[in-house]
Scaffold this active site. Structure first.
Site: not given
Ligand code: EPU
Length: 335
Positions: A162, A234, A330
């Site tokens: 990012r 995010s 972010e």
């Molecule tokens: N999780 C929880 N509780 C929840 C939801 C998620 O504990 O209610 C934990 C789980 O362990 C899950 C982990 O969070 O495995 C990661 O969640 P997710 O796969 O949804 O991805 P993220 O790391 O939260 C990032 C990006 C997203 C992108 C997704 C998929 C950032 C800041 N965000 O989210 O980007 O779509 O990965 O690759 O890096 C954005 O930038 O606007 C965005 C949506």
């Protein structure tokens, strides 16, 4: 080029926050952008893409610049790759759809990300195991301070998580006009991200068209549609901590999810930290934490930037108190 006065910004930000811009200028060519730079040398300006990653904190007293340069052109092609010159004002997902239809690989994992092509290198948009920086050859634009055009190569963009030169040395001084992408004509599906791998295992094909479909399904099932419920994706970055800090946390919270990084640090999902603090689905005033993806803050209707920031502040302090980890925003604050 026309200056529009007193523009309501609600329709220009996915959070749906009400604010007023003193002036707005739409640019549809590099020539427009260059002349504008000369005209606005001493003015306060903000360069607006799709408005999907910003929070307007109050009215904007200067000039909002909206680059709406269009066009997708093939500039080089061989058996392996195709190079495309794309206007900053093209819609990101419409462009991804076009590349996938042509079977040109590299952007399919970034399907359905809201925003414009010109905004994509700024924060090096990333999702599902892909980052746009890996497909970019160079970024073209105009320096606001001098009116000079620039071309920044992928290496010079210094893409990170990012992050890019446009959020650092060139911050606020680069109007991106075109982005050059190199895509592969022999695509291999990137299913490194577990939920994508699981979804793809239920299909008997590994085409990038199938990857795009599955990613659209995953995003639609997890992320709120900004047209229905205001949000900016995010709200926080996933924090990166040194390995020893992570080991201390894991000793106390054995279930903590993590992603090891090349430099030895460990990335922890902010969604998990926020969830553990009990914030998932909770509201504070007119702002709330999304009930499925707690990394996303939502506008429940009529929220102000103050409502969103009050909620964000409480989350940051709770996460800090419980885990000793500092969450960083972010989303960009525009004031
Ligand atoms: N999780 C929880 N509780 C929840 C939801 C998620 O504990 O209610 C934990 C789980 O362990 C899950 C982990 O969070 O495995 C990661 O969640 P997710 O796969 O949804 O991805 P993220 O790391 O939260 C990032 C990006 C997203 C992108 C997704 C998929 C950032 C800041 N965000 O989210 O980007 O779509 O990965 O690759 O890096 C954005 O930038 O606007 C965005 C949506």
């Amino acid at each position: 080029m026309e200056v529009i006065k007193k523009v309501a910004l609600k329709a220009y930000n996915s959070f749906g926050i009400s604010a007023l811009a003193e002036n707005m200028v739409v640019c549809s060519s590099t020539y427009d952008v260059t002349s504008l730079c000369h005209a606005l040398r001493n003015e306060k300006v903000y360069i607006l893409g799709g408005g999907n990653n910003i929070l307007f904190d109050g009215d904007f007293a200067g000039y909002i610049i909206k680059p709406e340069i269009k066009g997708i052109e093939i500039t080089a092609e061989d058996d392996e790759t195709v190079t495309l010159h794309v206007g900053a004002g093209e819609d990101w997902d419409a462009f991804v759809e076009y590349t996938v239809k042509n079977d040109w690989g590299g952007l399919e994992n970034l399907s359905l990300i809201p925003g414009t092509v010109g905004a994509s290198p700024v924060q090096n948009i990333g999702a599902y195991g892909a980052e746009v920086g890996n497909a970019i050859v160079s970024v073209e634009g105009v320096r606001l301070s001098t009116g000079q055009t620039f071309v920044v190569s992928r290496e010079e963009c210094r893409f990170g998580y990012r992050d890019s030169i446009f959020k650092n040395e060139m911050k606020g001084d680069a109007i991106i006009t075109y982005v050059n992408f190199r895509l592969t004509k022999k695509p291999v599906a990137n299913i490194s991200y577990a939920p994508v791998r699981e979804a793809m295992s239920r299909r008997n094909t590994e085409t990038i068209q199938a990857v795009r479909e599955e990613i659209i399904n995953i995003r639609n099932s997890k992320l709120p549609d900004p047209k229905v419920q205001g949000n900016a994706g995010s709200f926080f970055k996933n924090p990166e901590v040194p390995a020893e800090v992570f080991e201390r946390l894991r000793a106390e919270y054995p279930g903590i999810p993590s992603f090891p990084l090349a430099n030895g640090d460990v990335k922890i999902p902010a969604a998990w930290l926020i969830d553990q603090c009990g914030w998932k689905g909770k509201a504070l005033g007119k702002a709330a934490v999304h009930h499925i993806q707690p990394l996303v803050l939502v506008n429940n209707g009529g929220a102000t930037a103050g409502d969103i920031l009050a909620l964000a502040g409480k989350i940051i302090s709770d996460v800090k108190e419980k885990f000793g980890v500092e969450l960083a925003m972010e989303v960009n604050l525009v004031r």
